[in-house]
Design a protein around this motif. Sequence first.
Motif, mmCIF file in Angstrom:
data_model
loop_
_atom_site.group_PDB
_atom_site.id
_atom_site.type_symbol
_atom_site.label_atom_id
_atom_site.label_comp_id
_atom_site.label_asym_id
_atom_site.label_seq_id
_atom_site.Cartn_x
_atom_site.Cartn_y
_atom_site.Cartn_z
ATOM 1 N N PHE A 67 0.422 -0.908 0.205
ATOM 2 C CA PHE A 67 -0.118 -0.077 -0.597
ATOM 3 C C PHE A 67 0.666 0.942 0.516
ATOM 4 O O PHE A 67 1.516 1.485 0.483
ATOM 5 N N LEU A 68 0.849 2.280 -0.766
ATOM 6 C CA LEU A 68 1.809 2.864 -1.319
ATOM 7 C C LEU A 68 0.512 4.377 -0.922
ATOM 8 O O LEU A 68 0.069 5.063 -1.726
ATOM 9 N N LEU A 69 1.238 4.695 0.240
ATOM 10 C CA LEU A 69 0.354 6.392 0.404
ATOM 11 C C LEU A 69 1.443 7.723 0.287
ATOM 12 O O LEU A 69 2.578 7.629 0.648
ATOM 13 N N SER A 70 0.985 8.213 -1.081
ATOM 14 C CA SER A 70 1.704 9.261 -1.493
ATOM 15 C C SER A 70 1.126 10.534 -1.639
ATOM 16 O O SER A 70 -0.240 11.189 -0.852
ATOM 17 N N ASN A 71 3.004 11.424 -0.809
ATOM 18 C CA ASN A 71 2.724 12.791 -0.853
ATOM 19 C C ASN A 71 1.528 13.284 0.770
ATOM 20 O O ASN A 71 0.818 14.507 0.521
ATOM 21 N N ARG A 72 1.895 12.441 1.421
ATOM 22 C CA ARG A 72 0.687 12.771 2.949
ATOM 23 C C ARG A 72 1.778 13.062 3.844
ATOM 24 O O ARG A 72 3.110 11.668 3.854
ATOM 25 N N THR A 73 1.839 14.044 4.950
ATOM 26 C CA THR A 73 2.707 13.985 5.678
ATOM 27 C C THR A 73 2.399 13.908 6.974
ATOM 28 O O THR A 73 2.037 13.240 7.906
ATOM 29 N N MET A 74 0.760 13.561 6.831
ATOM 30 C CA MET A 74 -0.227 12.362 8.540
ATOM 31 C C MET A 74 -0.922 11.458 7.279
ATOM 32 O O MET A 74 -1.903 11.733 6.406
ATOM 33 N N MET A 75 -1.948 11.055 7.695
ATOM 34 C CA MET A 75 -2.854 9.895 7.277
ATOM 35 C C MET A 75 -4.267 10.852 7.897
ATOM 36 O O MET A 75 -4.174 10.697 9.109
ATOM 37 N N HIS A 76 -5.021 10.664 7.063
ATOM 38 C CA HIS A 76 -6.420 10.995 7.455
ATOM 39 C C HIS A 76 -7.396 9.634 7.999
ATOM 40 O O HIS A 76 -6.368 8.365 7.657
ATOM 41 N N THR A 77 -8.189 10.137 9.129
ATOM 42 C CA THR A 77 -8.539 8.939 9.810
ATOM 43 C C THR A 77 -9.451 7.992 8.881
ATOM 44 O O THR A 77 -9.432 7.028 9.316
ATOM 45 N N PHE A 78 -10.120 8.368 7.491
ATOM 46 C CA PHE A 78 -10.565 7.753 6.616
ATOM 47 C C PHE A 78 -9.196 6.502 5.974
ATOM 48 O O PHE A 78 -10.065 5.174 5.884
ATOM 49 N N HIS A 79 -8.227 7.290 6.130
ATOM 50 C CA HIS A 79 -7.512 6.297 5.211
ATOM 51 C C HIS A 79 -7.117 5.012 6.773
ATOM 52 O O HIS A 79 -6.867 4.252 6.071
ATOM 53 N N TYR A 80 -6.950 5.840 7.675
ATOM 54 C CA TYR A 80 -6.260 4.767 8.292
ATOM 55 C C TYR A 80 -6.932 3.922 9.206
ATOM 56 O O TYR A 80 -7.229 2.599 8.903
ATOM 57 N N ILE A 129 -1.427 -0.745 -4.503
ATOM 58 C CA ILE A 129 -2.774 -0.032 -4.115
ATOM 59 C C ILE A 129 -1.914 1.490 -3.689
ATOM 60 O O ILE A 129 -1.022 1.572 -3.198
ATOM 61 N N LEU A 130 -1.994 2.841 -4.938
ATOM 62 C CA LEU A 130 -1.672 3.130 -4.820
ATOM 63 C C LEU A 130 -2.749 5.023 -4.621
ATOM 64 O O LEU A 130 -3.463 4.724 -5.167
ATOM 65 N N ALA A 131 -2.047 5.141 -3.325
ATOM 66 C CA ALA A 131 -3.643 6.241 -2.928
ATOM 67 C C ALA A 131 -2.982 7.510 -2.710
ATOM 68 O O ALA A 131 -1.764 7.428 -1.834
ATOM 69 N N GLY A 132 -3.246 8.549 -2.863
ATOM 70 C CA GLY A 132 -2.389 9.510 -1.744
ATOM 71 C C GLY A 132 -3.334 10.995 -2.464
ATOM 72 O O GLY A 132 -4.386 11.166 -2.795
ATOM 73 N N GLN A 133 -2.867 11.726 -2.617
ATOM 74 C CA GLN A 133 -3.183 13.148 -2.040
ATOM 75 C C GLN A 133 -3.101 14.094 -3.661
ATOM 76 O O GLN A 133 -2.503 13.907 -4.096
ATOM 77 N N THR A 134 -4.151 14.095 -4.373
ATOM 78 C CA THR A 134 -3.771 14.600 -5.821
ATOM 79 C C THR A 134 -4.070 16.010 -5.642
ATOM 80 O O THR A 134 -3.885 17.184 -4.651
#
Length: 141
Positions: A67-80, A129-134
């Motif tokens: 699971f690649l979480l991109s361009n996030r300095t912290m995780m949102h509660t939803f992602h967690y 799975i790639l997720a992150g901030q657009t």
Amino acid sequence: MKNILSKKSKYGLREIASAAHVSVATASRVLNGNSHVDPALQKAVLDSAAKLGVDLTQQNRTKALAFLLSNRTMMHTFHYRVLLGAESYCSARGWDMVFLSFNYLPQVPWKELHLPNVVHHRDTVRAVILAGQTLRISWSC
């Protein structure tokens, strides 16, 4: 090579390589899914395995999801919550999850992005799975 052949098979890697007229190393690369092997050699190895009755569907491959979480300095509660649910689901089915950060500059074209090396190894990670901030761009005329 990690037990890629079924333990019930009476033929092993050496026999497959010999039947395909390739080296053991080449047969190993083909059976481990390495794409840097000549297609003709791949076909020869796979055909030889089939002729010998080796069941390649019973491969003992690593079952890991990255699971690649991109361009996030912290995780949102939803992602967690999604990650915890995915990890629980995977764990119950014998899969491991690998969590990685993937940071890049927003102006880098997608074709120039280079994913972490670990996701390129099929024997380590089988899905990503790639997720992150657009990046939101506003246009003005």
